[in-house]
Design a protein around this motif. Structure first.
Motif, PDB file in Angstrom:
ATOM      1  N   LEU A 214     -12.787   7.237   0.628  1.00  0.00           N
ATOM      2  CA  LEU A 214     -12.694   6.805   2.028  1.00  0.00           C
ATOM      3  C   LEU A 214     -11.378   6.073   2.297  1.00  0.00           C
ATOM      4  O   LEU A 214     -10.775   6.231   3.365  1.00  0.00           O
ATOM      5  CB  LEU A 214     -13.877   5.907   2.381  1.00  0.00           C
ATOM      6  CG  LEU A 214     -15.220   6.614   2.541  1.00  0.00           C
ATOM      7  CD1 LEU A 214     -16.355   5.598   2.593  1.00  0.00           C
ATOM      8  CD2 LEU A 214     -15.226   7.500   3.765  1.00  0.00           C
ATOM      9  N   ASP A 215     -10.917   5.287   1.336  1.00  0.00           N
ATOM     10  CA  ASP A 215      -9.650   4.571   1.480  1.00  0.00           C
ATOM     11  C   ASP A 215      -8.497   5.564   1.605  1.00  0.00           C
ATOM     12  O   ASP A 215      -7.610   5.408   2.450  1.00  0.00           O
ATOM     13  CB  ASP A 215      -9.437   3.629   0.298  1.00  0.00           C
ATOM     14  CG  ASP A 215      -8.276   2.685   0.511  1.00  0.00           C
ATOM     15  OD1 ASP A 215      -8.137   2.167   1.641  1.00  0.00           O
ATOM     16  OD2 ASP A 215      -7.500   2.465  -0.453  1.00  0.00           O
ATOM     17  N   HIS A 216      -8.531   6.608   0.766  1.00  0.00           N
ATOM     18  CA  HIS A 216      -7.495   7.643   0.844  1.00  0.00           C
ATOM     19  C   HIS A 216      -7.538   8.340   2.208  1.00  0.00           C
ATOM     20  O   HIS A 216      -6.486   8.569   2.829  1.00  0.00           O
ATOM     21  CB  HIS A 216      -7.675   8.666  -0.285  1.00  0.00           C
ATOM     22  CG  HIS A 216      -6.723   9.807  -0.219  1.00  0.00           C
ATOM     23  ND1 HIS A 216      -5.379   9.686  -0.527  1.00  0.00           N
ATOM     24  CD2 HIS A 216      -6.902  11.101   0.158  1.00  0.00           C
ATOM     25  CE1 HIS A 216      -4.789  10.852  -0.349  1.00  0.00           C
ATOM     26  NE2 HIS A 216      -5.700  11.732   0.058  1.00  0.00           N
ATOM     27  N   ALA A 217      -8.738   8.662   2.682  1.00  0.00           N
ATOM     28  CA  ALA A 217      -8.875   9.306   3.994  1.00  0.00           C
ATOM     29  C   ALA A 217      -8.379   8.383   5.100  1.00  0.00           C
ATOM     30  O   ALA A 217      -7.706   8.827   6.044  1.00  0.00           O
ATOM     31  CB  ALA A 217     -10.322   9.706   4.244  1.00  0.00           C
ATOM     32  N   GLY A 218      -8.674   7.086   4.986  1.00  0.00           N
ATOM     33  CA  GLY A 218      -8.212   6.119   5.982  1.00  0.00           C
ATOM     34  C   GLY A 218      -6.702   6.025   6.024  1.00  0.00           C
ATOM     35  O   GLY A 218      -6.100   5.959   7.102  1.00  0.00           O
ATOM     36  N   ASN A 219      -6.075   6.040   4.840  1.00  0.00           N
ATOM     37  CA  ASN A 219      -4.604   5.990   4.789  1.00  0.00           C
ATOM     38  C   ASN A 219      -3.994   7.238   5.414  1.00  0.00           C
ATOM     39  O   ASN A 219      -2.978   7.160   6.102  1.00  0.00           O
ATOM     40  CB  ASN A 219      -4.128   5.831   3.343  1.00  0.00           C
ATOM     41  CG  ASN A 219      -4.413   4.446   2.803  1.00  0.00           C
ATOM     42  OD1 ASN A 219      -4.531   3.482   3.560  1.00  0.00           O
ATOM     43  ND2 ASN A 219      -4.544   4.331   1.497  1.00  0.00           N
ATOM     44  N   THR A 220      -4.617   8.388   5.175  1.00  0.00           N
ATOM     45  CA  THR A 220      -4.130   9.636   5.775  1.00  0.00           C
ATOM     46  C   THR A 220      -4.242   9.564   7.302  1.00  0.00           C
ATOM     47  O   THR A 220      -3.316   9.961   8.019  1.00  0.00           O
ATOM     48  CB  THR A 220      -4.933  10.836   5.232  1.00  0.00           C
ATOM     49  OG1 THR A 220      -4.817  10.874   3.814  1.00  0.00           O
ATOM     50  CG2 THR A 220      -4.436  12.150   5.806  1.00  0.00           C
ATOM     51  N   LEU A 221      -5.344   9.026   7.795  1.00  0.00           N
ATOM     52  CA  LEU A 221      -5.531   8.894   9.239  1.00  0.00           C
ATOM     53  C   LEU A 221      -4.532   7.902   9.838  1.00  0.00           C
ATOM     54  O   LEU A 221      -4.071   8.085  10.977  1.00  0.00           O
ATOM     55  CB  LEU A 221      -6.963   8.467   9.550  1.00  0.00           C
ATOM     56  CG  LEU A 221      -8.030   9.524   9.268  1.00  0.00           C
ATOM     57  CD1 LEU A 221      -9.421   8.902   9.303  1.00  0.00           C
ATOM     58  CD2 LEU A 221      -7.915  10.673  10.251  1.00  0.00           C
ATOM     59  N   ARG A 222      -4.185   6.852   9.104  1.00  0.00           N
ATOM     60  CA  ARG A 222      -3.193   5.886   9.605  1.00  0.00           C
ATOM     61  C   ARG A 222      -1.821   6.536   9.778  1.00  0.00           C
ATOM     62  O   ARG A 222      -0.989   6.051  10.544  1.00  0.00           O
ATOM     63  CB  ARG A 222      -3.081   4.701   8.647  1.00  0.00           C
ATOM     64  CG  ARG A 222      -4.173   3.691   8.851  1.00  0.00           C
ATOM     65  CD  ARG A 222      -3.909   2.411   8.045  1.00  0.00           C
ATOM     66  NE  ARG A 222      -5.166   1.735   7.840  1.00  0.00           N
ATOM     67  CZ  ARG A 222      -5.970   1.891   6.794  1.00  0.00           C
ATOM     68  NH1 ARG A 222      -5.620   2.689   5.814  1.00  0.00           N
ATOM     69  NH2 ARG A 222      -7.110   1.249   6.714  1.00  0.00           N
ATOM     70  N   ARG A 223      -1.579   7.613   9.011  1.00  0.00           N
ATOM     71  CA  ARG A 223      -0.318   8.355   9.144  1.00  0.00           C
ATOM     72  C   ARG A 223      -0.440   9.443  10.217  1.00  0.00           C
ATOM     73  O   ARG A 223       0.353  10.380  10.246  1.00  0.00           O
ATOM     74  CB  ARG A 223       0.068   8.963   7.793  1.00  0.00           C
ATOM     75  CG  ARG A 223       0.499   7.906   6.773  1.00  0.00           C
ATOM     76  CD  ARG A 223       1.121   8.527   5.542  1.00  0.00           C
ATOM     77  NE  ARG A 223       0.168   9.285   4.737  1.00  0.00           N
ATOM     78  CZ  ARG A 223      -0.547   8.794   3.731  1.00  0.00           C
ATOM     79  NH1 ARG A 223      -0.417   7.528   3.391  1.00  0.00           N
ATOM     80  NH2 ARG A 223      -1.367   9.565   3.056  1.00  0.00           N
ATOM     81  N   HIS A 224      -1.464   9.308  11.073  1.00  0.00           N
ATOM     82  CA  HIS A 224      -1.682  10.197  12.215  1.00  0.00           C
ATOM     83  C   HIS A 224      -1.970  11.641  11.820  1.00  0.00           C
ATOM     84  O   HIS A 224      -1.595  12.570  12.508  1.00  0.00           O
ATOM     85  CB  HIS A 224      -0.483  10.144  13.187  1.00  0.00           C
ATOM     86  CG  HIS A 224      -0.117   8.756  13.590  1.00  0.00           C
ATOM     87  ND1 HIS A 224      -0.904   7.998  14.427  1.00  0.00           N
ATOM     88  CD2 HIS A 224       0.940   7.958  13.248  1.00  0.00           C
ATOM     89  CE1 HIS A 224      -0.338   6.818  14.592  1.00  0.00           C
ATOM     90  NE2 HIS A 224       0.764   6.763  13.880  1.00  0.00           N
ATOM     91  N   ARG A 225      -2.633  11.795  10.664  1.00  0.00           N
ATOM     92  CA  ARG A 225      -3.040  13.122  10.200  1.00  0.00           C
ATOM     93  C   ARG A 225      -4.473  13.046   9.715  1.00  0.00           C
ATOM     94  O   ARG A 225      -4.914  12.022   9.204  1.00  0.00           O
ATOM     95  CB  ARG A 225      -2.176  13.592   9.016  1.00  0.00           C
ATOM     96  CG  ARG A 225      -0.742  13.909   9.377  1.00  0.00           C
ATOM     97  CD  ARG A 225       0.026  14.491   8.190  1.00  0.00           C
ATOM     98  NE  ARG A 225       0.231  13.459   7.167  1.00  0.00           N
ATOM     99  CZ  ARG A 225      -0.054  13.584   5.875  1.00  0.00           C
ATOM    100  NH1 ARG A 225      -0.557  14.692   5.403  1.00  0.00           N
ATOM    101  NH2 ARG A 225       0.161  12.595   5.032  1.00  0.00           N
ATOM    102  N   TYR A 226      -5.182  14.132   9.897  1.00  0.00           N
ATOM    103  CA  TYR A 226      -6.516  14.240   9.323  1.00  0.00           C
ATOM    104  C   TYR A 226      -6.375  14.752   7.896  1.00  0.00           C
ATOM    105  O   TYR A 226      -5.416  15.467   7.586  1.00  0.00           O
ATOM    106  CB  TYR A 226      -7.390  15.214  10.130  1.00  0.00           C
ATOM    107  CG  TYR A 226      -8.050  14.553  11.318  1.00  0.00           C
ATOM    108  CD1 TYR A 226      -9.299  13.965  11.180  1.00  0.00           C
ATOM    109  CD2 TYR A 226      -7.424  14.508  12.549  1.00  0.00           C
ATOM    110  CE1 TYR A 226      -9.919  13.357  12.258  1.00  0.00           C
ATOM    111  CE2 TYR A 226      -8.032  13.901  13.626  1.00  0.00           C
ATOM    112  CZ  TYR A 226      -9.278  13.327  13.469  1.00  0.00           C
ATOM    113  OH  TYR A 226      -9.872  12.723  14.537  1.00  0.00           O
ATOM    114  N   PRO A 227      -7.325  14.402   7.020  1.00  0.00           N
ATOM    115  CA  PRO A 227      -7.299  14.968   5.663  1.00  0.00           C
ATOM    116  C   PRO A 227      -7.420  16.495   5.747  1.00  0.00           C
ATOM    117  O   PRO A 227      -7.918  17.046   6.725  1.00  0.00           O
ATOM    118  CB  PRO A 227      -8.538  14.376   4.992  1.00  0.00           C
ATOM    119  CG  PRO A 227      -8.869  13.160   5.792  1.00  0.00           C
ATOM    120  CD  PRO A 227      -8.416  13.457   7.180  1.00  0.00           C
TER     121      PRO A 227
END
Length: 129
Positions: A93-106
Motif C-alpha cells: 500500500l505504501d508503494h501504491a501511495g507513493n505512485t499515486l503521489r507522483r500523479h500516476r496509478y499503479p
C-alpha cells in the motif's frame, strides 16, 4: 425436548432439515424459526418441539443452542502469520501511495496484485460469529 443439528436450511425455499440426535431427519419449516431469525447455518445446534406432519416428523418452536462453528475462523492463519502478512500489505500500500503521489496509478498488474492481497487479508479478518 429433542435436539439436533441443522442439516441444511434454505431461506428462499422456506424450509430445511434437522439431523436429530436420535438419527432421524426432521422437516424444518421457516415458520418454526425463533422471532428475528430468518436463516440457520448448517451445523447449528438446536432444540425443538416435535409434531407429526403429513410427511413425517416436523420441528416446531426451534431454540438455537449454539451457532455453527465458523469454518473461516478454524482455517485462518495464526496471529503471528497474520502480522507478517499485514506488514507486507502495508509495504504494498505504501508503494501504491507513493505512485499515486507522483500523479500516476499503479500498473494494471500491480493493481490486480494489490486487490488480490487485500481481499485475502480481508477474508481472514472477516469472521462470522
Amino acid at each position: 425436548m429433542p435436539s439436533g443439528k441443522i442439516r441444511w436450511f434454505d431461506a428462499k425455499k422456506g424450509y430445511g432439515f434437522i439431523a436429530s440426535d436420535d438419527g432421524n431427519d426432521v422437516y424444518l419449516p421457516a415458520s418454526a424459526l425463533p422471532a428475528g431469525v430468518t436463516t440457520l447455518r448448517k451445523g447449528a445446534k438446536v432444540e425443538f418441539s416435535l409434531v407429526e406432519g403429513r410427511r413425517g416428523p416436523q420441528a416446531m418452536g426451534i431454540e438455537l443452542l449454539a451457532p455453527a462453528p465458523s469454518m473461516v475462523k478454524a482455517s485462518r492463519p495464526s496471529a503471528d502469520d497474520m502480522a507478517a502478512i499485514v506488514e507486507d500489505l502495508i509495504k504494498l500500500l505504501d508503494h501504491a501511495g507513493n505512485t499515486l503521489r507522483r500523479h500516476r496509478y499503479p500498473s494494471a498488474a500491480e493493481s490486480r496484485k494489490l486487490a488480490k492481497v487485500m481481499r485475502a487479508v480481508a477474508d481472514n479478518f472477516d469472521v462470522e460469529e
